[in-house]
Design a protein around this motif. Structure first.
Motif, PDB file in Angstrom:
ATOM      1  N   ARG A 121      -2.492   9.372   1.595  1.00 62.04           N
ATOM      2  CA  ARG A 121      -1.511   9.566   0.526  1.00 62.04           C
ATOM      3  C   ARG A 121      -1.541   8.467  -0.520  1.00 62.04           C
ATOM      4  N   TYR A 122      -1.972   7.280  -0.136  1.00 66.77           N
ATOM      5  CA  TYR A 122      -1.919   6.166  -1.080  1.00 66.77           C
ATOM      6  C   TYR A 122      -3.293   5.536  -1.206  1.00 66.77           C
ATOM      7  N   ASP A 123      -3.614   5.144  -2.424  1.00 67.73           N
ATOM      8  CA  ASP A 123      -4.932   4.566  -2.671  1.00 67.73           C
ATOM      9  C   ASP A 123      -4.846   3.049  -2.667  1.00 67.73           C
ATOM     10  N   PHE A 124      -5.990   2.421  -2.371  1.00 65.66           N
ATOM     11  CA  PHE A 124      -6.074   0.961  -2.465  1.00 65.66           C
ATOM     12  C   PHE A 124      -6.116   0.566  -3.933  1.00 65.66           C
TER      13      PHE A 124
ATOM     14  N   LEU B 275       0.817  -1.211   0.000  1.00 67.36           N
ATOM     15  CA  LEU B 275       0.000   0.000   0.000  1.00 67.36           C
ATOM     16  C   LEU B 275       0.854   1.265   0.000  1.00 67.36           C
ATOM     17  N   THR B 276       1.841   1.308   0.908  1.00 68.24           N
ATOM     18  CA  THR B 276       2.552   2.572   1.114  1.00 68.24           C
ATOM     19  C   THR B 276       3.987   2.553   0.624  1.00 68.24           C
ATOM     20  N   GLY B 277       4.542   1.367   0.392  1.00 66.45           N
ATOM     21  CA  GLY B 277       5.937   1.305  -0.031  1.00 66.45           C
ATOM     22  C   GLY B 277       6.893   1.162   1.128  1.00 66.45           C
TER      23      GLY B 277
END
Ligand code: SF4
Ligand code: SF4
Lengths: 143, 378
Positions: free
Chosen positions: B162-165, B146-148
């Motif tokens: 900040r991050y999308d599914f 998801l976020t890295g």
């Protein structure tokens, strides 16, 4: 009845042994092979100088002052040189988010070990290129 | 302590190098095998986070908060963001609310899985240490997809997330949940019915609800006394989506000692917490609305905040986690940010809980409160 139960137990043990012998190991033969990293992995950066406009937003966004910008160092029309200090960077991704000109990205390269602290100060030339080739081991290809 | 006991007493330090003390240290006064006095010391992890926050903009602030407790990073960063959003007076898009809630609950599960393992290791049950940690890897993989990043996620931001599914994230989250649902009864069996575990935890560190209130405990530690005290229900947050879910605050009420909880009850409580979190995520997953994940206008509003004060809060894994934020007019950074971690209270309640127990039980008392050093040394 006891006999059957013992046989059942032996069968269960054998099943486990066979499964453990033929299943893929959970560990990797690092550094010759590595796991696959997701697309969004926040590893070391890459700076694409053609797109850079020397706006300095990445420098302003960084919470730990890991980026230094040199606006006099020009390669293209209006770009700037970036110096990254990986002894400070916390890989938060705010600089990549701040860049609106598609000039700064993360890469999935996460093992940045170096023999000295100085080697972690990336100069503009190093931050523009990815020196690492994709690694291959026993026909498997990673990264 | 009577004078003749004092002659026999030995003062000793537990930690900071002891393997079960993850960097903290308590001074124990021991007579024979019994502890008569416990003096917990804080300060070994001090990172002056509150001062650091005064020099970080409102977007950079959550990065400091999430490093307070890496195990519940999604929850830890939220109180600060909530305070910023309250001062700016913004509401985040619906999709962001749901995504935040899902990830916060996933983070809670991950943190509790870590705690099962750690607590079992302290009791010497190593199988139970490694098994939940295998399942925990699947949650970490989800966070990474998801976020890295596996731990320092920095997922929420003032004005949204900040991050999308995407498909991959949903698949990984589903796999992690499925695996846990499959294994949860086994874990429960292994721990709660294990004679070793029962012998070492039943009746240890018994305290009542009134005591817990007096010492400032919260979260699972107080819910295990049979009191449904939960910020998710008691003080719902505008920018989270708990109102979309049908759920009850889990409480344990042990008939052996009503209104009181021991180490065993707190373990049961934490199993219930995980079940509740799974339930919440399972209900929210089909309800994720379409739409943007961040409101650019709201985000721009949080660049400079008006003068004001706000109290951001969240029901963390270990209890009530809050940030009090004060800003001055057109400020880019907070004037003052005060962090209230849940574990300072639980760590200092050792002062009351430990005296009278044996030396071998000390780590059980400590572990049963689930304190995390990062939260008491800000
Ligand atoms: S990732 Fe974060 S810490 Fe690293 S250079 Fe970018 S903004 Fe700075
Ligand atoms: S990398 Fe992006 S943000 Fe940084 S100076 Fe260049 S264009 Fe601006």
């Amino acid at each position: 009845m006891g006999m059957i139960r013992v046989l059942g137990d032996i069968f269960r043990v054998l099943k486990h042994i066979v499964r453990q012998t033929f299943s893929r190991p959970f560990t990797y033969f690092y550094p010759f092979e590595d796991r696959e990293y997701p697309e969004r992995t926040r590893g070391r950066h890459i700076h694409i100088r053609e797109n850079c406009t020397a706006c300095g937003q990445c420098v302003r966004a960084c919470p730990v002052v890991a980026i230094r910008i040199d606006k006099s160092d020009r390669k293209y029309e209006k770009d700037a040189a970036l110096y990254f200090d990986y002894t400070r960077c916390i890989f938060c991704g705010l600089c990549v988010e701040a860049c609106r000109f598609n000039a700064l990205f993360h890469t999935p390269v996460v093992d940045l070990s170096e023999p000295s602290r100085e080697a972690l100060h990336y100069d503009p030339e190093r931050i523009e290129t990815l020196e690492r080739e994709p690694l291959e081991w026993r026909g498997r290809r990673f990264r | 302590m009577s004078p003749d006991i004092r002659d026999e007493a030995v003062e000793m330090w537990f930690g900071p190098q002891h393997v079960s003390a993850h960097g903290w240290a308590a001074k124990l006064t021991v007579v024979g095998d019994f502890i008569v006095e416990c003096d917990p010391h804080a300060g070994y992890f001090h990172r002056s986070a509150e001062k650091v926050l005064e020099f970080r903009t409102f977007k950079q602030g959550p990065l400091v908060l999430e490093r307070m407790c890496m195990l519940e990073a999604f929850l830890a960063e939220y109180p600060y963001i909530s305070a910023v959003e309250q001062i700016a007076g913004v509401e985040v898009p619906e999709r962001a609310k749901v995504l935040r809630t899902i990830m916060m609950e996933a983070s809670r599960i991950h943190s509790l899985q870590f705690w099962w393992g750690q607590f079992s290791a302290e009791l010497g049950l190593f199988a139970m240490t490694l098994w939940p940690w295998v399942d925990r890897e699947f949650f970490l993989d989800t966070f990474e997809e998801l976020t890295g990043s596996r731990h320092a996620v920095s997922f929420s931001t003032p004005g949204g997330v900040r991050y999308d599914f995407n498909e991959k994230v949903l698949k990984k989250l589903d796999r992690a949940l499925q695996r846990l649902e499959q294994h949860l009864p086994k874990f429960k069996d292994m721990l709660l019915r294990s004679p070793t575990f029962r012998m070492r935890t039943k009746g240890i560190a018994l305290f009542s609800y009134e005591d817990a209130l007096r010492w400032g405990l919260s979260g699972p530690n107080i819910k295990a006394c049979g009191v449904p005290m939960d910020l998710r229900k008691d003080w719902p947050d505008l920018n989270l989506a708990y109102d979309l879910v049908d759920w009850e605050v889990p409480v344990v009420d042990n008939p052996d000692h009503p209104g009181q909880s021991d180490a065993y009850d707190r373990m049961v409580q934490r199993f219930l917490e995980v079940e509740t979190s799974i339930n919440i995520i399972r209900q929210l997953l089909p309800q994720i609305p379409e739409g943007p994940i961040v409101d650019p206008k709201a985000r721009a509003k949080t660049n400079r905040l008006p003068a004001g004060e706000a109290y951001g809060r969240v029901e963390g894994t270990r209890g009530v986690t809050t940030v009090w934020l004060k800003t001055t007019e057109k400020a880019q950074t907070p004037y003052r940010a005060k962090i209230r971690g849940p574990c300072f209270a639980s760590y200092y309640s050792l002062k009351h809980l430990v005296p009278g127990s044996t030396f071998a039980d000390f780590i059980v008392v400590f572990g049963s409160l689930d304190p995390y050093p990062g939260w008491w040394d800000r």
